[in-house]
Design an enzyme around this catalytic site. Sequence first.
Site, PDB file in Angstrom:
ATOM      1  N   PRO A  10       0.815  -1.268  -0.012  1.00  0.00           N
ATOM      2  CA  PRO A  10       0.159   0.100  -0.017  1.00  0.00           C
ATOM      3  C   PRO A  10       0.652   1.064   0.046  1.00  0.00           C
ATOM      4  O   PRO A  10       1.656   1.476   0.698  1.00  0.00           O
ATOM      5  CB  PRO A  10      -0.841  -0.138   1.363  1.00  0.00           C
ATOM      6  CG  PRO A  10      -0.029  -0.942   2.244  1.00  0.00           C
ATOM      7  CD  PRO A  10       0.493  -2.094   1.112  1.00  0.00           C
ATOM      8  N   ASN A  11       0.322   2.363  -0.714  1.00  0.00           N
ATOM      9  CA  ASN A  11       0.971   3.500  -0.726  1.00  0.00           C
ATOM     10  C   ASN A  11       2.007   3.635  -1.459  1.00  0.00           C
ATOM     11  O   ASN A  11       2.545   4.854  -1.959  1.00  0.00           O
ATOM     12  CB  ASN A  11       1.227   4.279   0.559  1.00  0.00           C
ATOM     13  CG  ASN A  11      -0.313   4.420   1.448  1.00  0.00           C
ATOM     14  OD1 ASN A  11      -1.308   4.766   0.804  1.00  0.00           O
ATOM     15  ND2 ASN A  11      -0.271   3.627   2.720  1.00  0.00           N
ATOM     16  N   ARG A  18       5.132  10.991  -2.353  1.00  0.00           N
ATOM     17  CA  ARG A  18       4.770  10.895  -1.087  1.00  0.00           C
ATOM     18  C   ARG A  18       6.006  11.019  -0.359  1.00  0.00           C
ATOM     19  O   ARG A  18       6.936  10.425  -0.214  1.00  0.00           O
ATOM     20  CB  ARG A  18       4.463   9.406  -0.812  1.00  0.00           C
ATOM     21  CG  ARG A  18       4.301   8.813   0.442  1.00  0.00           C
ATOM     22  CD  ARG A  18       4.234   7.264   0.413  1.00  0.00           C
ATOM     23  NE  ARG A  18       3.836   6.607   1.757  1.00  0.00           N
ATOM     24  CZ  ARG A  18       4.181   5.470   2.180  1.00  0.00           C
ATOM     25  NH1 ARG A  18       4.511   4.536   1.362  1.00  0.00           N
ATOM     26  NH2 ARG A  18       3.913   5.208   3.317  1.00  0.00           N
ATOM     27  N   TYR A  23      11.101   9.008   1.408  1.00  0.00           N
ATOM     28  CA  TYR A  23      11.182   7.816   0.369  1.00  0.00           C
ATOM     29  C   TYR A  23      11.775   8.285  -0.852  1.00  0.00           C
ATOM     30  O   TYR A  23      11.919   7.569  -1.935  1.00  0.00           O
ATOM     31  CB  TYR A  23       9.681   7.513  -0.110  1.00  0.00           C
ATOM     32  CG  TYR A  23       9.114   6.862   1.327  1.00  0.00           C
ATOM     33  CD1 TYR A  23       9.502   5.647   2.092  1.00  0.00           C
ATOM     34  CD2 TYR A  23       7.929   7.412   1.780  1.00  0.00           C
ATOM     35  CE1 TYR A  23       8.861   5.168   3.001  1.00  0.00           C
ATOM     36  CE2 TYR A  23       7.475   6.861   2.918  1.00  0.00           C
ATOM     37  CZ  TYR A  23       7.863   5.593   3.863  1.00  0.00           C
ATOM     38  OH  TYR A  23       7.223   5.113   4.795  1.00  0.00           O
ATOM     39  N   ASN A  74       7.977  -5.631  -0.779  1.00  0.00           N
ATOM     40  CA  ASN A  74       7.895  -4.456   0.016  1.00  0.00           C
ATOM     41  C   ASN A  74       6.504  -4.412   0.431  1.00  0.00           C
ATOM     42  O   ASN A  74       5.659  -3.835  -0.517  1.00  0.00           O
ATOM     43  CB  ASN A  74       8.482  -3.325  -0.789  1.00  0.00           C
ATOM     44  CG  ASN A  74       8.472  -1.898   0.233  1.00  0.00           C
ATOM     45  OD1 ASN A  74       7.875  -2.062   1.162  1.00  0.00           O
ATOM     46  ND2 ASN A  74       9.092  -0.914  -0.344  1.00  0.00           N
ATOM     47  N   ALA A  77       3.045  -0.690   5.038  1.00  0.00           N
ATOM     48  CA  ALA A  77       2.837  -0.751   6.262  1.00  0.00           C
ATOM     49  C   ALA A  77       2.127  -2.249   6.619  1.00  0.00           C
ATOM     50  O   ALA A  77       2.336  -2.506   7.945  1.00  0.00           O
ATOM     51  CB  ALA A  77       1.621   0.122   6.690  1.00  0.00           C
ATOM     52  N   GLU A  98      12.548  -9.502   2.025  1.00  0.00           N
ATOM     53  CA  GLU A  98      11.734  -8.280   2.799  1.00  0.00           C
ATOM     54  C   GLU A  98      12.737  -7.116   2.317  1.00  0.00           C
ATOM     55  O   GLU A  98      13.771  -7.000   2.383  1.00  0.00           O
ATOM     56  CB  GLU A  98      11.539  -8.202   4.257  1.00  0.00           C
ATOM     57  CG  GLU A  98      11.016  -7.061   4.693  1.00  0.00           C
ATOM     58  CD  GLU A  98      10.961  -7.165   6.283  1.00  0.00           C
ATOM     59  OE1 GLU A  98      10.663  -8.211   6.935  1.00  0.00           O
ATOM     60  OE2 GLU A  98      10.671  -5.939   6.672  1.00  0.00           O
ATOM     61  N   HIS A 100      12.702  -2.481   2.197  1.00  0.00           N
ATOM     62  CA  HIS A 100      11.995  -1.266   2.296  1.00  0.00           C
ATOM     63  C   HIS A 100      12.907  -0.146   1.896  1.00  0.00           C
ATOM     64  O   HIS A 100      14.082  -0.254   1.767  1.00  0.00           O
ATOM     65  CB  HIS A 100      11.840  -1.065   3.795  1.00  0.00           C
ATOM     66  CG  HIS A 100      10.997  -2.172   4.514  1.00  0.00           C
ATOM     67  ND1 HIS A 100       9.700  -2.262   4.353  1.00  0.00           N
ATOM     68  CD2 HIS A 100      11.476  -3.259   5.205  1.00  0.00           C
ATOM     69  CE1 HIS A 100       9.343  -3.007   4.960  1.00  0.00           C
ATOM     70  NE2 HIS A 100      10.192  -3.727   5.504  1.00  0.00           N
ATOM     71  N   ARG A 107      13.235   4.385  12.262  1.00  0.00           N
ATOM     72  CA  ARG A 107      12.049   5.209  12.608  1.00  0.00           C
ATOM     73  C   ARG A 107      11.144   4.865  13.808  1.00  0.00           C
ATOM     74  O   ARG A 107      11.973   4.432  14.684  1.00  0.00           O
ATOM     75  CB  ARG A 107      11.300   4.905  11.064  1.00  0.00           C
ATOM     76  CG  ARG A 107      12.264   5.290   9.823  1.00  0.00           C
ATOM     77  CD  ARG A 107      11.464   4.981   8.470  1.00  0.00           C
ATOM     78  NE  ARG A 107      10.259   6.161   8.427  1.00  0.00           N
ATOM     79  CZ  ARG A 107       9.315   6.032   7.641  1.00  0.00           C
ATOM     80  NH1 ARG A 107       9.463   4.796   6.741  1.00  0.00           N
ATOM     81  NH2 ARG A 107       7.938   6.482   7.684  1.00  0.00           N
TER      82      ARG A 107
END
Length: 147
Positions: A10-11, A18, A23, A74, A77, A98, A100, A107
């Site tokens: 998502p996103n 964004r 990012y 990725n 969330a 995984e 990111h 964070r």
Amino acid sequence: MTSLLILNGPNLNLLGQRQPEVYGTTTLSDIEAMSQAKAASFSVGLEFKQSNSEGEMVDIIHAAKGQHDGIILNAGAYTHTSIALMDAVSSVELPVIELHLSNIHAREEFRHKSYVAKVAVGVICGFGAVGYELAVEAMVRHLRASE
Ligand code: DQA
């Protein structure tokens, strides 16, 4: 021919607009082009997908079995919340990396937990868009080492 799936959650369709301070300014379609070029340099195929829906991501992971040899995920969330995605990864028995863009460990506390990491071969985070190229190389080397 070896084939990889890169699945974005998502996103991530909004990359470039964004939170560029977190990012970066590279768009998802730029990242797709970089990933395709990297895969081609290793002579492997690559399918690149994005979904904002957890259930659709589960379906895409299921469909990868028999179609692809490894998944770069990725999960956005959902990484931090989704037992369903973790179970989907376990169910298909394909190696998963995984990924990111940001360093999730630098964070907020809630980003430090990952369900995906529990079933992943490894994790790449914090290298921005370049992480996608690193993940393609890592997956190809992982698959070749286990041949
Ligand atoms: C992300 C990190 C996640 O915590 C966040 O929810 C995202 C993007 C990353 O690529 O840095 O959507 O997966």
